[in-house]
Design a protein around this motif. Sequence first.
Motif, mmCIF file in Angstrom:
data_model
loop_
_atom_site.group_PDB
_atom_site.id
_atom_site.type_symbol
_atom_site.label_atom_id
_atom_site.label_comp_id
_atom_site.label_asym_id
_atom_site.label_seq_id
_atom_site.Cartn_x
_atom_site.Cartn_y
_atom_site.Cartn_z
ATOM 1 N N GLY A 75 0.822 -1.210 0.000
ATOM 2 C CA GLY A 75 0.000 0.000 0.000
ATOM 3 C C GLY A 75 0.854 1.257 0.000
ATOM 4 O O GLY A 75 2.080 1.191 -0.089
ATOM 5 N N PRO A 76 0.187 2.412 0.125
ATOM 6 C CA PRO A 76 0.909 3.679 -0.010
ATOM 7 C C PRO A 76 1.760 4.065 1.205
ATOM 8 O O PRO A 76 2.612 4.933 1.111
ATOM 9 C CB PRO A 76 -0.219 4.695 -0.199
ATOM 10 C CG PRO A 76 -1.413 4.078 0.460
ATOM 11 C CD PRO A 76 -1.256 2.595 0.307
ATOM 12 N N ARG A 77 1.540 3.427 2.362
ATOM 13 C CA ARG A 77 2.231 3.893 3.572
ATOM 14 C C ARG A 77 3.641 3.322 3.681
ATOM 15 O O ARG A 77 3.861 2.135 3.540
ATOM 16 C CB ARG A 77 1.422 3.560 4.833
ATOM 17 C CG ARG A 77 0.054 4.254 4.801
ATOM 18 C CD ARG A 77 -0.482 4.495 6.166
ATOM 19 N NE ARG A 77 0.445 5.254 6.962
ATOM 20 C CZ ARG A 77 0.638 5.031 8.255
ATOM 21 N NH1 ARG A 77 -0.010 4.076 8.852
ATOM 22 N NH2 ARG A 77 1.493 5.766 8.943
ATOM 23 N N GLN A 78 4.601 4.225 3.934
ATOM 24 C CA GLN A 78 6.015 3.832 3.987
ATOM 25 C C GLN A 78 6.531 3.685 5.407
ATOM 26 O O GLN A 78 7.732 3.631 5.617
ATOM 27 C CB GLN A 78 6.859 4.895 3.310
ATOM 28 C CG GLN A 78 6.720 4.952 1.820
ATOM 29 C CD GLN A 78 7.680 5.996 1.271
ATOM 30 O OE1 GLN A 78 8.886 5.853 1.356
ATOM 31 N NE2 GLN A 78 7.135 7.059 0.752
#
Lengths: 120, 120
Positions: A75-78
């Motif tokens: 997903g987009p979270r790093q």
Amino acid sequence: MVQCSAHLDATFAALSDVTRRGVLEQLGDSHASISDLAQRFHMSLTGMKKHVSVLEQAGLVTTEKVGRVRTCKLGPRQLEEEAAWIESHRQLWSARFDALDQLVEQMKREEKVDVRTKRK
Amino acid sequence: MVQCSAHLDATFAALSDVTRRGVLEQLGDSHASISDLAQRFHMSLTGMKKHVSVLEQAGLVTTEKVGRVRTCKLGPRQLEEEAAWIESHRQLWSARFDALDQLVEQMKREEKVDVRTKRK
């Protein structure tokens, strides 16, 4: 700040399970369907769906259904906020224990002076 | 490895609550009794005892009872494994998205060549 806390709550909870961490490592290599993941982690489809759902709600995984297959990818979270929180805690920890070390050193020095004074 | 996974499970679970993270930040400043912490976080003694117990089991806090007062301080764990896990995930994430970027760039280039070829 409240939103940030909710993010951190959800991410750390998502990371608190060895299978979910394994799924993230796997998706770092390549996309995978839920049934691929279930097979790889020796788990029922229902069990894997629950794990993927927790990861999806934390923004760590996204899924897309094409036909009967749901494909999962990172997903987009790093994990930037999580890394920052942990780093800040580690700095606090070091500062706290450095201060304790200094206190112990100071007590040792004072004890030496005290012993010398008594000898005189 | 199993032991390491159990550590990570316990620590990430301990960090998945805003009050428990707040307690760690507080103990980074100074030691505190359970009743000090309960008061500061507007919580019952029983509620705070449960949070402290979760932190203690994860090795993030140690407690010592002298008379009727139980004092809490930061525990021996510095979150090294947790920081390493998150860093490794961030690197995987970057590598994965860099590869996707390269793929998109390659597709763009191929499309340009294709358009030029068709024009001829």
